[in-house]
Write an enzyme that holds these catalytic residues in place. Sequence first.
Site, PDB file in Angstrom:
ATOM      1  N   ASN A   1     -23.480   0.089   5.645  1.00 28.45           N
ATOM      2  CA  ASN A   1     -23.539  -1.357   5.424  1.00 28.45           C
ATOM      3  C   ASN A   1     -22.294  -2.093   5.912  1.00 28.45           C
ATOM      4  OD1 ASN A   1     -26.055  -1.160   4.259  1.00 28.45           O
ATOM      5  ND2 ASN A   1     -25.252  -0.923   2.179  1.00 28.45           N
TER       6      ASN A   1
ATOM      7  N   THR B   1     -23.176  -3.721  -4.805  1.00 23.70           N
ATOM      8  CA  THR B   1     -23.552  -2.539  -5.587  1.00 23.70           C
ATOM      9  C   THR B   1     -23.936  -1.334  -4.737  1.00 23.70           C
ATOM     10  OG1 THR B   1     -25.811  -3.409  -5.751  1.00 23.70           O
ATOM     11  CG2 THR B   1     -24.293  -3.919  -7.564  1.00 23.70           C
ATOM     12  N   ASP B   2     -24.036  -1.521  -3.425  1.00 23.60           N
ATOM     13  CA  ASP B   2     -24.359  -0.394  -2.542  1.00 23.60           C
ATOM     14  C   ASP B   2     -23.445  -0.406  -1.325  1.00 23.60           C
ATOM     15  OD1 ASP B   2     -25.669   1.879  -1.636  1.00 23.60           O
ATOM     16  OD2 ASP B   2     -27.250   0.762  -0.612  1.00 23.60           O
ATOM     17  N   LEU B   3     -22.154  -0.528  -1.578  1.00 25.72           N
ATOM     18  CA  LEU B   3     -21.201  -0.564  -0.470  1.00 25.72           C
ATOM     19  C   LEU B   3     -21.028   0.845   0.092  1.00 25.72           C
ATOM     20  CD1 LEU B   3     -19.323  -2.492   1.080  1.00 25.72           C
ATOM     21  CD2 LEU B   3     -17.486  -1.803  -0.484  1.00 25.72           C
TER      22      LEU B   3
END
Length: 234
Positions: A171, A165-167
Amino acid sequence: MKTLQLDNQTIWYDETLLKEDPQQVFCPEFWQNSGKVIGSAQGRGTTWFVQTATIAAALRHYRRGGLFGKLVNDSYRFNGWQQTRSYQEFQLLNLLIEAGVNVPRPIAARAVKNWFSYRADLLSEKIPNARDLVSILIEKPLPAKMYKKIGQEIRKMHDAQVNHTDLNIHNILIDDQGKVWIIDFDKCFQQSGDNWKQGNLDRLKRSFEKEESKRAVVWNQDKFNFLCNGYQGK
Protein backbone atom coordinates in the site's frame (compact mmCIF):
# COMPACT_ATOMS: atom_id res chain seq x y z
CA MET A 1 -18.61 16.95 -3.79
CA LYS A 2 -21.89 16.33 -5.57
CA THR A 3 -24.48 13.88 -4.26
CA LEU A 4 -26.89 11.92 -6.43
CA GLN A 5 -29.69 10.25 -4.49
CA LEU A 6 -31.62 7.52 -6.33
CA ASP A 7 -34.24 5.00 -5.20
CA ASN A 8 -31.90 2.51 -3.54
CA GLN A 9 -28.49 4.07 -3.94
CA THR A 10 -26.45 7.18 -3.29
CA ILE A 11 -23.54 8.36 -5.43
CA TRP A 12 -21.00 10.95 -4.36
CA TYR A 13 -18.67 12.42 -6.96
CA ASP A 14 -16.24 15.20 -7.80
CA GLU A 15 -17.70 16.98 -10.81
CA THR A 16 -14.32 18.48 -11.68
CA LEU A 17 -12.90 14.98 -12.22
CA LEU A 18 -15.92 12.99 -13.38
CA LYS A 19 -17.37 13.90 -16.78
CA GLU A 20 -19.04 10.53 -17.46
CA ASP A 21 -22.52 9.51 -16.29
CA PRO A 22 -22.21 8.82 -12.53
CA GLN A 23 -24.75 6.01 -12.81
CA GLN A 24 -22.61 4.14 -15.35
CA VAL A 25 -19.05 4.47 -14.09
CA PHE A 26 -19.22 1.70 -11.47
CA CYS A 27 -19.96 -0.98 -14.07
CA PRO A 28 -16.84 -2.59 -15.61
CA GLU A 29 -18.92 -3.31 -18.74
CA PHE A 30 -19.37 0.43 -19.30
CA TRP A 31 -15.62 0.90 -19.55
CA GLN A 32 -15.10 -2.31 -21.54
CA ASN A 33 -17.72 -1.31 -24.10
CA SER A 34 -16.12 2.13 -24.36
CA GLY A 35 -12.67 0.63 -24.92
CA LYS A 36 -11.40 2.51 -21.87
CA VAL A 37 -10.05 -0.38 -19.77
CA ILE A 38 -6.27 0.06 -19.48
CA GLY A 39 -5.49 -2.78 -17.07
CA SER A 40 -6.56 -4.77 -14.04
CA ALA A 41 -5.21 -6.21 -10.80
CA GLN A 42 -6.33 -9.15 -8.70
CA GLY A 43 -6.85 -8.96 -4.95
CA ARG A 44 -10.02 -9.90 -3.11
CA GLY A 45 -11.66 -9.14 -6.43
CA THR A 46 -10.67 -7.45 -9.66
CA THR A 47 -9.62 -3.81 -9.60
CA TRP A 48 -10.18 -2.32 -13.04
CA PHE A 49 -7.92 0.46 -14.29
CA VAL A 50 -9.81 2.73 -16.65
CA GLN A 51 -9.18 5.92 -18.58
CA THR A 52 -11.76 8.56 -17.73
CA ALA A 53 -12.17 11.80 -19.64
CA THR A 54 -9.88 13.52 -17.14
CA ILE A 55 -7.49 11.03 -15.49
CA ALA A 56 -6.63 7.34 -15.25
CA ALA A 57 -8.64 5.72 -12.47
CA ALA A 58 -9.00 2.56 -10.42
CA LEU A 59 -12.46 1.01 -9.98
CA ARG A 60 -12.81 -1.16 -6.90
CA HIS A 61 -15.81 -3.10 -5.60
CA TYR A 62 -15.71 -3.55 -1.83
CA ARG A 63 -15.35 -7.17 -0.80
CA ARG A 64 -14.93 -8.86 2.55
CA GLY A 65 -11.82 -10.78 3.49
CA GLY A 66 -11.21 -13.60 5.92
CA LEU A 67 -13.47 -16.51 6.77
CA PHE A 68 -16.59 -14.37 7.00
CA GLY A 69 -15.90 -13.13 3.49
CA LYS A 70 -16.38 -16.67 2.21
CA LEU A 71 -19.96 -16.58 3.48
CA VAL A 72 -20.88 -12.97 2.82
CA ASN A 73 -18.83 -11.81 -0.13
CA ASP A 74 -19.64 -8.14 -0.58
CA SER A 75 -22.53 -7.15 1.70
CA TYR A 76 -22.27 -4.91 4.75
CA ARG A 77 -24.78 -3.92 7.41
CA PHE A 78 -26.45 -0.62 6.53
CA ASN A 79 -26.29 1.99 9.31
CA GLY A 80 -26.84 5.10 7.21
CA TRP A 81 -25.38 6.45 3.98
CA GLN A 82 -22.58 8.33 5.70
CA GLN A 83 -21.51 5.18 7.53
CA THR A 84 -20.89 3.23 4.32
CA ARG A 85 -17.31 2.27 3.53
CA SER A 86 -17.32 4.00 0.17
CA TYR A 87 -18.50 7.34 1.56
CA GLN A 88 -16.05 7.21 4.44
CA GLU A 89 -13.07 6.40 2.23
CA PHE A 90 -14.07 9.14 -0.21
CA GLN A 91 -14.17 11.67 2.61
CA LEU A 92 -10.98 10.42 4.25
CA LEU A 93 -9.02 10.76 1.01
CA ASN A 94 -10.18 14.36 0.66
CA LEU A 95 -9.18 15.08 4.25
CA LEU A 96 -5.70 13.65 3.65
CA ILE A 97 -5.26 15.64 0.45
CA GLU A 98 -6.14 18.82 2.35
CA ALA A 99 -3.51 17.83 4.93
CA GLY A 100 -0.87 17.55 2.19
CA VAL A 101 -0.56 13.75 2.21
CA ASN A 102 0.13 12.06 -1.14
CA VAL A 103 -2.94 9.87 -1.68
CA PRO A 104 -5.14 9.18 -4.73
CA ARG A 105 -7.85 11.70 -5.50
CA PRO A 106 -11.33 10.23 -5.00
CA ILE A 107 -13.47 10.58 -8.11
CA ALA A 108 -16.76 8.89 -7.23
CA ALA A 109 -18.22 6.57 -4.60
CA ARG A 110 -21.43 4.56 -4.53
CA ALA A 111 -23.49 2.61 -2.00
CA VAL A 112 -26.44 0.44 -3.08
CA LYS A 113 -28.91 -0.46 -0.33
CA ASN A 114 -30.79 -3.77 -0.20
CA TRP A 115 -33.05 -3.94 2.86
CA PHE A 116 -30.66 -3.97 5.83
CA SER A 117 -27.41 -4.31 3.88
CA TYR A 118 -25.50 -2.50 1.17
CA ARG A 119 -22.82 -3.01 -1.46
CA ALA A 120 -20.29 -0.37 -2.38
CA ASP A 121 -17.82 0.82 -5.03
CA LEU A 122 -15.10 3.44 -5.29
CA LEU A 123 -13.57 5.11 -8.34
CA SER A 124 -10.29 6.83 -7.46
CA GLU A 125 -7.20 8.14 -9.18
CA LYS A 126 -4.67 5.66 -10.50
CA ILE A 127 -1.29 7.10 -9.57
CA PRO A 128 0.59 7.47 -12.88
CA ASN A 129 3.90 5.66 -13.38
CA ALA A 130 3.94 4.29 -9.84
CA ARG A 131 4.83 0.87 -8.42
CA ASP A 132 4.39 -0.60 -4.98
CA LEU A 133 7.35 -1.34 -2.73
CA VAL A 134 7.10 -5.07 -3.30
CA SER A 135 7.55 -4.84 -7.06
CA ILE A 136 10.42 -2.36 -6.65
CA LEU A 137 12.28 -4.27 -3.94
CA ILE A 138 12.07 -7.51 -5.88
CA GLU A 139 14.39 -5.89 -8.42
CA LYS A 140 16.69 -3.66 -6.39
CA PRO A 141 17.28 -2.11 -2.96
CA LEU A 142 16.11 1.39 -2.12
CA PRO A 143 18.54 4.08 -0.94
CA ALA A 144 18.34 5.39 2.61
CA LYS A 145 16.92 8.72 1.45
CA MET A 146 13.91 6.95 -0.05
CA TYR A 147 13.18 5.15 3.21
CA LYS A 148 13.34 8.53 4.95
CA LYS A 149 10.80 9.92 2.47
CA ILE A 150 8.49 6.98 3.21
CA GLY A 151 8.77 7.73 6.92
CA GLN A 152 8.05 11.41 6.31
CA GLU A 153 4.89 10.60 4.34
CA ILE A 154 3.61 8.28 7.07
CA ARG A 155 4.29 11.02 9.62
CA LYS A 156 2.19 13.48 7.58
CA MET A 157 -0.64 10.95 7.62
CA HIS A 158 -0.30 10.49 11.37
CA ASP A 159 -0.16 14.25 11.94
CA ALA A 160 -3.60 14.32 10.28
CA GLN A 161 -4.60 11.72 12.93
CA VAL A 162 -5.42 9.06 10.34
CA ASN A 163 -5.02 5.46 11.43
CA HIS A 164 -4.13 3.28 8.43
CA THR A 165 -5.27 -0.08 9.74
CA ASP A 166 -3.61 -2.03 6.92
CA LEU A 167 -0.34 -0.21 6.38
CA ASN A 168 1.92 -2.60 4.46
CA ILE A 169 4.41 -2.50 1.61
CA HIS A 170 1.75 -3.24 -0.97
CA ASN A 171 0.00 0.00 0.00
CA ILE A 172 3.01 2.27 -0.42
CA LEU A 173 3.89 3.38 -3.95
CA ILE A 174 6.78 5.29 -5.47
CA ASP A 175 6.31 7.04 -8.81
CA ASP A 176 8.89 7.75 -11.49
CA GLN A 177 9.61 11.14 -9.93
CA GLY A 178 10.54 9.58 -6.59
CA LYS A 179 7.31 10.72 -4.94
CA VAL A 180 5.89 8.49 -2.18
CA TRP A 181 2.17 7.67 -2.14
CA ILE A 182 -0.03 5.85 0.35
CA ILE A 183 -3.13 3.99 -0.89
CA ASP A 184 -6.02 1.73 0.19
CA PHE A 185 -7.84 3.50 3.02
CA ASP A 186 -10.77 1.11 3.35
CA LYS A 187 -11.65 0.72 7.05
CA CYS A 188 -9.22 3.50 7.99
CA PHE A 189 -10.30 6.44 10.12
CA GLN A 190 -9.29 9.48 12.11
CA GLN A 191 -8.33 8.72 15.69
CA SER A 192 -7.31 10.99 18.52
CA GLY A 193 -4.19 10.48 20.61
CA ASP A 194 -0.86 8.93 19.67
CA ASN A 195 -0.66 5.48 21.25
CA TRP A 196 -2.01 3.71 18.14
CA LYS A 197 0.60 5.18 15.77
CA GLN A 198 3.38 2.77 16.71
CA GLY A 199 1.02 -0.07 15.83
CA ASN A 200 0.87 1.21 12.24
CA LEU A 201 4.67 1.22 12.05
CA ASP A 202 4.92 -2.24 13.61
CA ARG A 203 2.47 -3.61 11.06
CA LEU A 204 4.50 -2.07 8.24
CA LYS A 205 7.71 -3.59 9.60
CA ARG A 206 6.08 -7.04 9.76
CA SER A 207 5.12 -6.75 6.11
CA PHE A 208 8.77 -6.06 5.19
CA GLU A 209 9.83 -9.06 7.28
CA LYS A 210 7.19 -11.28 5.69
CA GLU A 211 8.35 -10.51 2.16
CA GLU A 212 12.01 -10.80 3.19
CA SER A 213 11.37 -14.24 4.69
CA LYS A 214 10.01 -15.37 1.35
CA ARG A 215 13.18 -13.97 -0.23
CA ALA A 216 10.95 -11.86 -2.42
CA VAL A 217 12.46 -8.47 -1.64
CA VAL A 218 15.91 -6.90 -1.26
CA TRP A 219 15.70 -5.62 2.32
CA ASN A 220 17.24 -5.88 5.77
CA GLN A 221 16.31 -4.71 9.26
CA ASP A 222 18.66 -1.71 9.14
CA LYS A 223 16.57 -0.17 6.38
CA PHE A 224 13.66 0.31 8.75
CA ASN A 225 15.83 2.54 10.94
CA PHE A 226 16.12 4.99 8.03
CA LEU A 227 12.32 4.97 7.68
CA CYS A 228 11.94 5.68 11.41
CA ASN A 229 14.46 8.51 11.16
CA GLY A 230 12.38 10.10 8.44
CA TYR A 231 9.25 9.62 10.53
CA GLN A 232 10.93 11.31 13.50
CA GLY A 233 12.23 14.16 11.38
CA LYS A 234 15.90 13.24 11.74
